[in-house]
Design an enzyme around this catalytic site. Structure first.
Site, PDB file in Angstrom:
ATOM      1  N   MET A   1       0.684  -1.068  -0.088  1.00  0.00           N
ATOM      2  CA  MET A   1      -0.059   0.046   0.133  1.00  0.00           C
ATOM      3  C   MET A   1       0.818   1.166   0.077  1.00  0.00           C
ATOM      4  O   MET A   1       1.716   1.381   0.779  1.00  0.00           O
ATOM      5  CB  MET A   1      -0.718  -0.192   1.247  1.00  0.00           C
ATOM      6  CG  MET A   1      -1.991  -0.966   1.329  1.00  0.00           C
ATOM      7  SD  MET A   1      -3.310  -0.728   0.003  1.00  0.00           S
ATOM      8  CE  MET A   1      -2.795  -1.933  -1.186  1.00  0.00           C
ATOM      9  N   CYS A   2       0.375   2.277  -0.806  1.00  0.00           N
ATOM     10  CA  CYS A   2       0.958   3.613  -0.607  1.00  0.00           C
ATOM     11  C   CYS A   2       0.434   4.160   0.617  1.00  0.00           C
ATOM     12  O   CYS A   2      -0.646   3.668   1.170  1.00  0.00           O
ATOM     13  CB  CYS A   2       0.751   4.389  -2.025  1.00  0.00           C
ATOM     14  SG  CYS A   2       1.504   3.377  -3.386  1.00  0.00           S
ATOM     15  N   GLN A   3       0.556   5.670   0.639  1.00  0.00           N
ATOM     16  CA  GLN A   3      -0.095   6.307   1.793  1.00  0.00           C
ATOM     17  C   GLN A   3      -0.932   7.500   1.008  1.00  0.00           C
ATOM     18  O   GLN A   3      -0.355   8.153   0.200  1.00  0.00           O
ATOM     19  CB  GLN A   3       0.833   6.917   2.956  1.00  0.00           C
ATOM     20  CG  GLN A   3       1.322   5.691   3.628  1.00  0.00           C
ATOM     21  CD  GLN A   3       0.514   5.239   4.351  1.00  0.00           C
ATOM     22  OE1 GLN A   3      -0.311   5.939   5.176  1.00  0.00           O
ATOM     23  NE2 GLN A   3       0.453   3.917   4.865  1.00  0.00           N
TER      24      GLN A   3
ATOM     25  N   ASN B   1      -4.006   4.646  -4.424  1.00  0.00           N
ATOM     26  CA  ASN B   1      -3.117   3.490  -3.521  1.00  0.00           C
ATOM     27  C   ASN B   1      -3.685   2.126  -3.983  1.00  0.00           C
ATOM     28  O   ASN B   1      -4.848   1.790  -3.871  1.00  0.00           O
ATOM     29  CB  ASN B   1      -3.624   4.009  -2.174  1.00  0.00           C
ATOM     30  CG  ASN B   1      -3.437   2.842  -1.113  1.00  0.00           C
ATOM     31  OD1 ASN B   1      -3.185   1.546  -1.187  1.00  0.00           O
ATOM     32  ND2 ASN B   1      -3.394   3.425   0.086  1.00  0.00           N
TER      33      ASN B   1
END
Length: 269
Positions: A13-15, A120
């Protein structure tokens, strides 16, 4: 000043970070904790970006470096830009090389307005047909999704922006179709409103009177918003994971699309 290292994270996951307000507001407090997730309290080191709407204009800051190593992040942290809509993103690369053109948020024009987008997640076997009006500059699934969304908006509403309900309906359908290819948590804004779609993880809170103190999860920093606001102010903050540990964050449901205007979610859509 202590730093916390116990964030629950998904390695893929990105933020995401978004802010929508009824009056121009700075995002310094939220960004203070958020930027630490780019390599210190979290492992996302593959680039970052933040964009601020100011009237019809837009300031966009991007870097392919991790936020904790980025001079640009330090500039933003010390430069309290006031905006009613902000989108920020810290990247964990799943598709596309680590490069400036693959850093979110992405920006395009539609109907005489700038639009910003950040994603994301990871989309598998995702190759939408594009008309050519919008083409990816980089090689991410995220930018392809953004181009597809705007391409569809322009095709479905060739005479200009539709009413709010019609646009929301098309975007909801698009988000669900795109999410069939994988994880699609995203933020989208045209400077007037901000859309948030949840596939797996996305949270929000609304700060309004009576204001109180907020304490960051990532850093031992507290701000008393009652000293910095007026009773009429209202701010919605949207993040992948809650940024504070003493406020009531609301988790969006999977497949839920929410429209934020003037610092609050719009009911009835």
């Amino acid at each position: 000043m202590g730093v916390f290292h116990n964030l629950p994270t998904d390695t893929a996951m990105c933020q995401l970070l978004g802010m929508n307000c009824n009056v121009p507001t700075d995002i310094c407090f939220s960004f203070e904790g958020f930027q630490l997730r780019g390599g210190l309290t979290d492992h996302h080191r593959d680039g970052w970006g933040i964009a601020f709407f100011e009237g019809r204009g837009c300031r966009v800051f991007l870097d392919s470096k991790a936020t904790i190593e980025s001079p640009v992040a330090e500039l933003v942290r010390r430069y309290p830009i006031h905006s009613t809509n902000v989108i920020a993103h810290i990247r964990k690369a799943t598709q596309g090389r680590i490069a400036l053109e693959n850093s979110h948020p992405f920006q395009r024009e539609l109907w005489g307005r700038y639009w910003l987008f950040a994603h994301n997640g990871n989309l598998e076997n995702y190759a939408p047909a594009l008309s050519g009006d919008y083409r990816p500059v980089g090689d991410t699934d995220s930018e392809r999704a953004f181009c597809h969304i705007l391409d569809t908006f322009r095709r479905e509403f060739p005479n200009g922006p539709p009413d709010e309900i019609a646009l929301f309906g098309v975007l909801k359908r698009l988000c669900q179709d795109i999410a069939a290819h994988g994880t699609f948590n995203c933020l989208l804004s045209n400077g007037d409103v901000l859309y948030a779609h949840c596939s797996t993880q996305l949270h929000y809170l609304v700060r309004q009177a009576p204001f109180s103190c907020a304490h960051l999860v990532d850093q031992d920093v507290t701000v008393d918003f009652s000293q910095l606001t007026t009773p009429e102010d209202r701010v919605a903050v949207i993040a992948t994971l809650p940024l504070t540990d003493n406020e009531a964050w609301t988790a969006l449901r999977p497949r839920q699309l929410v429209l934020f205007r003037d610092g609050a979610p719009v009911e009835g859509l």
